[in-house]
Write a protein that holds these residues in place. Structure first.
Motif, mmCIF file in Angstrom:
data_model
loop_
_atom_site.group_PDB
_atom_site.id
_atom_site.type_symbol
_atom_site.label_atom_id
_atom_site.label_comp_id
_atom_site.label_asym_id
_atom_site.label_seq_id
_atom_site.Cartn_x
_atom_site.Cartn_y
_atom_site.Cartn_z
ATOM 1 N N LYS A 133 8.457 1.872 -12.267
ATOM 2 C CA LYS A 133 8.917 0.958 -11.138
ATOM 3 C C LYS A 133 8.001 1.370 -9.987
ATOM 4 C CE LYS A 133 13.549 -0.164 -12.443
ATOM 5 N NZ LYS A 133 14.833 0.221 -12.574
ATOM 6 N N VAL A 134 7.773 0.196 -9.141
ATOM 7 C CA VAL A 134 7.124 0.315 -7.935
ATOM 8 C C VAL A 134 8.151 0.362 -6.851
ATOM 9 C CG1 VAL A 134 5.512 -0.854 -6.239
ATOM 10 C CG2 VAL A 134 5.055 -0.823 -8.697
ATOM 11 N N THR A 164 1.039 -1.365 0.025
ATOM 12 C CA THR A 164 -0.032 0.142 -0.003
ATOM 13 C C THR A 164 0.982 1.255 0.097
ATOM 14 O OG1 THR A 164 -0.072 0.009 2.178
ATOM 15 C CG2 THR A 164 -1.885 -1.067 1.454
ATOM 16 N N CYS A 165 2.046 1.131 0.720
ATOM 17 C CA CYS A 165 2.884 2.385 0.717
ATOM 18 C C CYS A 165 3.936 2.454 -0.413
ATOM 19 C CB CYS A 165 3.472 2.323 2.119
ATOM 20 S SG CYS A 165 4.370 3.856 2.552
ATOM 21 N N PHE A 166 3.612 2.712 -1.435
ATOM 22 C CA PHE A 166 4.741 2.838 -2.546
ATOM 23 C C PHE A 166 4.277 4.049 -3.587
ATOM 24 C CE2 PHE A 166 1.237 0.274 -4.122
ATOM 25 C CZ PHE A 166 0.989 0.980 -5.350
ATOM 26 N N SER A 167 5.524 4.436 -4.352
ATOM 27 C CA SER A 167 5.497 5.473 -5.372
ATOM 28 C C SER A 167 5.660 4.586 -6.794
ATOM 29 C CB SER A 167 6.310 6.515 -5.099
ATOM 30 O OG SER A 167 7.734 6.155 -4.958
ATOM 31 N N LEU A 168 5.280 5.210 -7.700
ATOM 32 C CA LEU A 168 5.516 4.887 -8.872
ATOM 33 C C LEU A 168 6.602 5.764 -9.652
ATOM 34 C CD1 LEU A 168 1.892 4.122 -10.232
ATOM 35 C CD2 LEU A 168 3.588 2.416 -10.025
ATOM 36 N N GLN A 169 7.571 5.360 -10.155
ATOM 37 C CA GLN A 169 8.640 6.055 -10.815
ATOM 38 C C GLN A 169 9.027 5.717 -12.346
ATOM 39 O OE1 GLN A 169 12.083 5.964 -8.262
ATOM 40 N NE2 GLN A 169 10.953 6.517 -6.322
#
Length: 1445
Positions: free
Chosen positions: A159-160, A129-134
């Motif tokens: 990228k996750v 749940t705690c991620f960013s997309l790059q």
């Protein structure tokens, strides 16, 4: 919509043209209705299209929502706009830690956040749940649209990347994991929380409808499939078990991953641990009984060394630090790892529609005993005011009023804007309804402190979560003159109807409050959003328009008058003057109770809209006022509980429509008389007029700047000579795309050039406005000419409604043609030289119908007439007299026209209510209030064809009994406890079960007072005296069955003025052939009772049917506004129109487009989307794409179960459609299971004796015939024959078809004598009804010959055997199993889908013919004299749908 329907001519004796409508569906028509209508020659379409089950009108409903008068123009522009929205999608690659990269299809309009959602739902990434997309090491903004991101294109790699946690993120993570663990658990659906609801389709289709259910071949033989239905489903069975209602889904067997997951008692972390990054502590027990304590830190989750009693936050060794809780637990507990993986596999396999939340909560009236589990998230939610996603909203609590009003202010210039606006409005409304429901329950449960705690309970008011709550009692004698508490109870629903009506008109600058009415545990709670600043000042200072004391003091305000003036035409409200306490005249454009308050935000709010619609004089006795003879004959006026009885908006629409017709006829008649006098002058006028010219109303002398306003006002169009209908230009103020249309002025209508729209008689909507919804700005939809014209003046005086006549209008009123010609010639001049006589014609017609204008047709009502305390200036006495007459006429119209028209619709099966809800809807669609139910039943009682209305009568009686029981139940609960003290809540389940026993059980119930769980024996004596509320709290226990039924009978008499002849449940069941299980379902749904699902024995004389353990819950019953998706609706109607004209492909595209727009506004789940899917499935099926039909119909069934309920009549119909498509796809056993399910639900909801059951049984019989279960097949088909004979009459074509189906089964059984006998019956009906030359009669005759030959051959063979014994030379006889194709053909016929064989050449002729007619219609010529060129050669097949339910 232009409902044009002359599409496919079919041969019918004595008919010029037979019109067959193809498809009719309206998304918000929840009622399962079927409309048979008449073709031009007066045959019912039943006759015209054999076995078609009747054709359908395209509904004109809500053409107001098109936003533009000319639908075609609007449609083209919309199609252009839509292309902008449908940007092509592209594919991106996603790389998450520990998984292979995968492709994801995205659209440029999506936000980055939506990719987050997809990843949180995917099986392999759901635990993050705690991620960013790059993208190329740049973090993407969650709220950015994909198209705005530089460098993002086809094939980009996202990228996750795991991000550090915060307290909020850690909580969201725990919540998400808990949701994943509960993925298959139905308890939320049973408990009615978080918009979860039940669906059982997958139980009958074994999961998804792939290839399951196909018959497998063994060698060359088809494997037999088990077709035996359960005993209780067979025709004639009296058993009505409850358990099969909720079959056990094997997927719901809980797979335990964890025993306990909860917040630790060591929370929150002390300061020194916060410095180490501790966010919170969790406590868990694994399946292996290992007790563990876990720290959530910024870096992830790890084991610490704390135990239940000692706090040691240091990491354990090993600590198993993981970024996700799932990864941590998978390392600690092998059982967790195994079960969690299996659980997610199953979760992802479920159809998405089984998992998505519904927009509004649906409650189930039965539930199994669900184990109560430990759940930290649920516990936390119960004691915080978390609603929706407060964690995601800065500032924590939502300002509901600001949200509701801001969404209304969004731009609405073009389609993307309007979609965004409607989506926002819908979302806020559904969130508000959920919050208001939750708050109302908290108020009644005693969970909210009152803002005036010192006053007595009934007078208390509450504020919770920025919503204001008040109880439905007469506080401070506010309603004393109107009926006290009864009026206070009725006022909130009236007010809600007003909010709904003003919301639909949607005038810019005028605001209403968010309003939800909740009935819970015997109390009515009104929840409203709060006007900014209203709580800081006294009401007297705030109100600048209207009256706070029912008209004693009145104030008015220019800005309010201007805003309300814009709503007055669509809502038919007349601007009028009233006197205030100083005898000054005040101008109002609403009822006096309607208050105008300017909030601190500067917005103009109106509230207290309880008298938006005029009073219903039939239930409002006024001294010295005599009602019209029709009303008096029916025993009106009658005393009602309160004086707030209003007419429904649908009735006002229908009444105005009816009057418009009279207006046209009057004008035509007078013109005829003039014509007789001045034959020659008219002749010259006619020569000069052009056929395509416009037909405006006579212009008003009062509008000097008429031309300037002409673009914004709507005009009336006089009818065409050859048109059976009257249609006016439709400039709508509802959801109008153009700002101009919204600003529509309501000065006298100015002339506007608009081509005459003519519709063929088959497409007309009858005056009962069966789909009536608010028709804005004088939109008068097409109306059938209603009957003989001789007693004109009398008809108008008393609001009579003549019997609908087939045949053309001009046969009776030749003057209609001249009315049009005159209007055309007037249009050619500038209006100044209008012949005074012509002006007089309109003046007389206006006077006769009660129009408020003398120059054009305009009927409006003054809602203040007969309001106690309201006084009018003397100079308006004439006007008031006119208004009083208009109200009397409207009341007479209700009893002499609308009620008979409802009964007529039930007789010809165009309305088919199955239960209380669909009956109520049928009444409401025709503008009949439920308080007329007794009248409706009395009318049915006196109808000669009463036998054919038995089903309707029975549903009506059951509705009447359960409504009376509900009224009594409400007061019964109120005597039990008061809101704040919670007196004796401990006995609530015992009281409810006792009430149900008195209502339904044969046992002479004695209340079992529950043993007090809390009283210990030793202190018994002391405790007993301390029971709160003294001895009074067991008053409920003294109720007896005979007393309750006596109360029900007297309630029926006093409220519905209907005499019930029964003294207990058994007598009622006996006399009115009711079912106890149906009564139980109705009372439970109405009163919000949830009972344990088990078999109840109602007939035992020795023990009561219900115990307190059987009452599981009491749910709220919620009423709220349903915002609409207007553009989607417009596309939907355009699609229908195309389909009706035979352009199936184009229609299909438009309806697909509508589906996209509906999804855009409502999200994935909604009643209207359900109707859209059903229609798409039907079109797919007709166009031969059976697989697609199956997929769409499966979605429709799931959605109907989820949004309407598992046993709602619509759901039953959806099951029937799905079974047909399953059969067409070769999934026979699935088709049978679905039909058996539909039959079980129908038995439960309305019993076996119902016309719809005949169709269902024919379907079952045919499928059983197809799988060679002949004896079973006969049982169903013979039952269907009996029901058809009863409800359609023994000579109906439906009965002929039933005979034929039975004959076919007898033939398969080689019982030729019985087969011959059945087919002869069918042949006789065909011969008498359609003549010997008809194709059907010939077919039947051929089949008779064939059967005779077979019978003779069989007899010969038998004789041979008798004569020669074993030496007989036996001719092989043909015993043919029916082919699947022939069974499918019959299934299509009974379900109203007929494939007419046509050659390519015919198709081209047909298209040309349709186009030619359209051109002719546009030019206003007659369609009557058209004939089809040449006979049709029958080669190819053209599909055609004649009956969509």
């Amino acid at each position: 919509m232009v409902s044009k329907t002359d599409d496919i001519p079919a041969s019918v004796p004595n008919c010029n043209v037979n019109t067959v409508d193809l498809v009719e569906e309206t998304p918000d028509r929840k009622e399962t209705t079927k409309a048979t209508h008449r073709d031009p020659c007066g045959h019912s379409v039943d006759t015209a299209v054999m076995n078609g089950g009747g054709a359908h009108n395209l509904s004109e409903e809500e053409s107001k929502q098109d936003g533009a008068g000319d639908t075609d123009g609007g449609e083209d522009s919309n199609e252009q706009e839509v292309i902008v929205i449908q940007d092509t999608g592209f594919t991106v690659k996603i790389q998450a830690p520990g998984t292979e990269p995968f492709d994801l299809q995205v659209s440029p309009q999506e936000m980055v956040q939506e990719i987050h959602q997809v990843l949180m739902d995917r099986e392999d990434t759901c635990h993050r749940t705690c991620f960013s997309l790059q993208l190329d090491s740049n973090v993407l903004d969650n709220f950015a649209e994909l198209k705005s991101i530089e460098g993002l294109q086809e094939g980009s790699l996202l990228k996750v990347v795991e991000e550090p946690y915060t307290v909020r993120e850690a909580r969201i993570h725990v919540r998400h994991i808990r949701d994943l663990l509960k993925g298959l658990d139905p308890s939320d659906a049973y408990n009615g929380v978080d918009c979860n609801s039940l669906s059982f389709l997958s139980v009958f289709t074994d999961g998804d409808l792939g290839d399951s259910g196909k018959r497998k071949k063994k060698g060359s033989e088809l494997e037999q499939i088990d077709c035996t239905p359960p005993e209780h489903i067979l025709p004639g069975s009296k058993e009505r078990p409850l358990l099969p209602l909720q079959p056990q889904n094997k997927d719901w067997k809980p797979m335990q991953c964890l025993k306990v997951l909860t917040m630790s008692g060591w929370n929150p972390p002390p300061g020194n641990r916060k410095m180490h990054g501790d966010l919170m502590y969790l406590y868990m027990v694994t399946v292996e009984e290992r007790h563990i304590s876990i720290t959530a830190s910024t870096r992830g989750f790890y084991l610490n060394q704390s135990t239940t009693y000692t706090f040691n936050p240091k990491p354990a060794n090993p600590s198993f630090l993981s970024h996700s809780l799932v990864e941590l637990l998978s390392q600690i507990s092998p059982a967790f790892k195994k079960n969690f993986t299996a659980l997610q596999k199953k979760r992802v396999q479920r159809h998405p529609f089984e998992r998505i939340a519904t927009p509004f909560q649906v409650y189930s009236w039965t539930a199994p005993q669900v184990d109560h589990t430990m759940d930290c998230v649920r516990a936390e939610d119960a004691y915080t005011s978390r609603l929706g996603y407060e964690e995601h909203i800065p500032g924590q609590t939502r300002d509901w009023n600001e949200e509701l009003q801001t969404t209304r202010e969004l731009a609405r210039k073009n389609l993307p804007d309007r979609l965004l606006r409607e989506r926002a409005i819908f979302k806020v409304h559904s969130d508000f309804a959920a919050a208001a429901t939750r708050g109302s329950m908290a108020v009644i449960d005693g969970n909210v402190m009152a803002i005036n705690p010192g006053e007595e309970t009934r007078m208390q008011m509450f504020i919770w979560n920025n919503i204001f709550f008040s109880l439905g009692f007469d506080v401070r004698d506010h309603y004393r003159e109107l009926g006290g508490d009864a009026a206070a109870h009725a006022a909130p629903t009236n007010d809600l109807n007003g909010v709904r009506a003003y919301g639909a008109v949607d005038v810019e600058g005028l605001y209403t409050l968010g309003t939800v009415v909740v009935d819970y545990r015997g109390y009515r709670v009104t929840a409203q959003s709060i006007i900014p600043g209203i709580l800081e000042r006294e009401q007297e200072q705030s109100v600048i328009y209207g009256s706070i004391d029912f008209g004693k003091t009145v104030v008015s305000h220019g800005k309010y008058l201007e805003l309300l003036e814009r709503t007055s035409r669509p809502l038919k409200v007349q601007r009028h003057n009233v006197l205030n306490e100083k005898d000054e005249s005040m101008e109002l454009c609403s009822s006096v109770e309607c208050k105008g308050i300017i909030g601190n935000d500067g917005r103009h709010y109106i509230l207290d809209l309880l008298r938006t619609f005029p009073p219903d004089l039939n239930f409002l006795p006024v001294e010295g006022e005599e009602l019209s003879p029709e009303s008096v004959r029916q025993g009106f006026p009658r005393q009602h509980r309160h004086r707030l009885a209003c007419l429904r908006q649908e009735l006002i629409e229908a009444f105005v429509e009816h009057r418009y017709l009279l207006f046209m006829k009057m004008a035509a008649l007078q013109l005829m008389q003039q014509k007789a006098n001045k034959e020659s002058k008219l002749a010259t006028l006619t020569e000069n007029s052009s056929p395509g010219a416009a037909v405006p109303a006579l212009p008003s002398t009062e509008t000097p700047d008429a031309s300037a306003e002409s673009s914004e006002t709507s005009t009336e169009t006089l009818t065409d000579a050859n048109s059976d209908t009257v249609q006016t230009d439709t400039t709508s103020t509802s959801d109008a795309p153009q700002p101009a249309a919204t600003e529509a002025t309501t000065t006298e209508a100015a002339p506007k050039t608009e081509p005459m729209t003519e519709t063929d008689s088959s497409a007309t909507t009858t005056t009962n406005a069966s789909q009536a919804t608010p028709i804005e700005d004088n939109v008068v939809p097409t109306v059938t000419t209603n009957g003989p014209l001789v007693p004109f003046a009398t008809a108008i005086q008393n609001g009579e409604c003549e019997s609908p006549l087939e045949g053309k209008a001009e046969d009776i009123i030749p003057g209609l043609a001249q009315a049009k010609e005159l209007a055309e010639s007037l249009a050619a001049e500038d209006g100044s030289g209008i012949d005074p006589k012509s002006r007089e014609v309109v003046l007389n017609a206006c006077k006769a119908v009660g129009s408020i204008s003398n120059t054009s047709f305009d009927i409006r009502f003054n809602p203040d007439i007969f309001s106690p305390g309201v006084r009018f200036p003397e100079d308006s006495a004439d006007d008031i007299q006119k208004q009083k007459q208009l109200l009397k006429d409207a009341g007479a119209f209700m009893v002499s026209c609308q009620i008979p028209s409802l009964v007529k619709d039930c007789l010809d099966h165009s309305a088919l209510p199955m239960d209380g809800a669909t009956l109520t809807e049928a009444l409401h669609q025709r503008g009949i209030n439920v308080r007329y139910l007794g009248n409706v039943l009395a009318f049915v009682d006196q109808t000669p064809a009463k036998a054919q209305l038995e089903h309707f009568y029975r549903i009506g009686i059951s509705e009447l009994i359960t409504r009376c029981a509900k009224h009594i139940f409400k007061t019964y609960l109120q005597t039990m406890y008061s809101v704040s003290q919670g007196v004796e809540l401990s006995a609530l389940s015992a009281a409810v079960s006792h009430f149900l026993n008195c209502f339904l059980s044969s046992f002479d119930a004695v209340a079992h007072l529950p043993a007090d769980e809390l009283v210990s024996r030793r202190k018994n004596r002391k405790r007993r005296n301390r029971v709160p509320g003294g001895g009074d709290n067991t008053a409920w226990a003294s109720l007896t069955p005979s007393e309750l039924w006596k109360n029900i009978v007297s309630e029926a008499q006093s409220y519905y003025h209907f005499t019930l002849h029964c003294e207990n449940a058994d007598q009622g069941v006996e006399k009115y052939s009711l079912q106890k299980i149906t009564l139980l379902r109705e009372i439970s749904i109405k009163a919000g009772i949830q009972i344990l699902i088990k078999e109840y024995n109602f007939d035992s004389r020795h023990k009561p049917a219900f115990t307190e353990e059987d009452i599981l819950n009491i749910f709220p019953v919620v009423k709220h506004v349903n915002p609409k998706a207007s553009d989607a609706f417009h596309f939907f109607q355009s699609g229908q129109a195309k389909v009706q004209q035979g352009y199936l492909k184009e229609g299909c595209e438009l309806i697909n487009e509508a589906l996209n727009l509906f999804n855009n506004v409502y999200g994935a789940m909604h009643v209207e989307i359900c109707a859209c899917l059903r229609l798409l499935a039907r079109l797919n099926y007709i166009m031969g794409d059976h697989h697609e039909a199956l997929s769409n119909q499966q979605k429709a069934v799931l959605m109907s179960e989820r949004v309407l309920g598992v046993e709602h009549p619509n759901t039953i119909q959806e099951y029937m459609h799905l079974a047909l498509y399953c059969f067409a796809n070769g999934q026979l056993s699935t088709a049978l299971k679905l039909l058996y399910r539909a039959r079980y639900l129908m038995l439960m909801v309305c019993g076996e004796d119902h016309p719809e059951m005949a169709l269902l049984d024919s379907n079952i019989g045919l499928v059983l015939h197809g799988v060679m279960e002949y004896d079973l097949s006969l049982r169903f088909l013979e039952n269907s024959l009996a029901i058809n004979s009863k409800y359609h009459g023994p000579r109906s074509l439906k009965v002929a078809l039933s005979h034929h189906l039975v004959a076919r089964v007898y033939e398969s059984k080689a019982e030729f004598r019985s087969a011959l006998q059945q087919e002869k019956e069918g042949y006789t009906i065909y011969k008498n009804q359609v003549g010997e030359a008809h194709e059907k009669t010939k077919e039947s005759s051929e089949y008779l010959k064939y059967l005779t030959q077979q019978a003779v051959a069989l007899q010969r063979t038998m004789n041979e055997i008798y004569k020669n014994g074993s030496n007989a030379s036996i001719m092989p006889l043909k015993f043919t199993a029916p082919s699947m194709a022939s069974v499918l053909e019959q299934l299509n016929i009974i379900n109203g889908i007929i494939f007419i064989p046509l050659s390519q050449k015919d198709l081209e002729n047909l298209k040309a013919e349709v186009q030619r007619r359209q051109q002719l219609q546009e030019s206003g010529k007659s369609v009557e004299d058209l004939t089809v060129d040449g006979p049709l050669e029958l080669e190819d097949k053209i599909p055609m749908d004649v009956n969509v339910d």
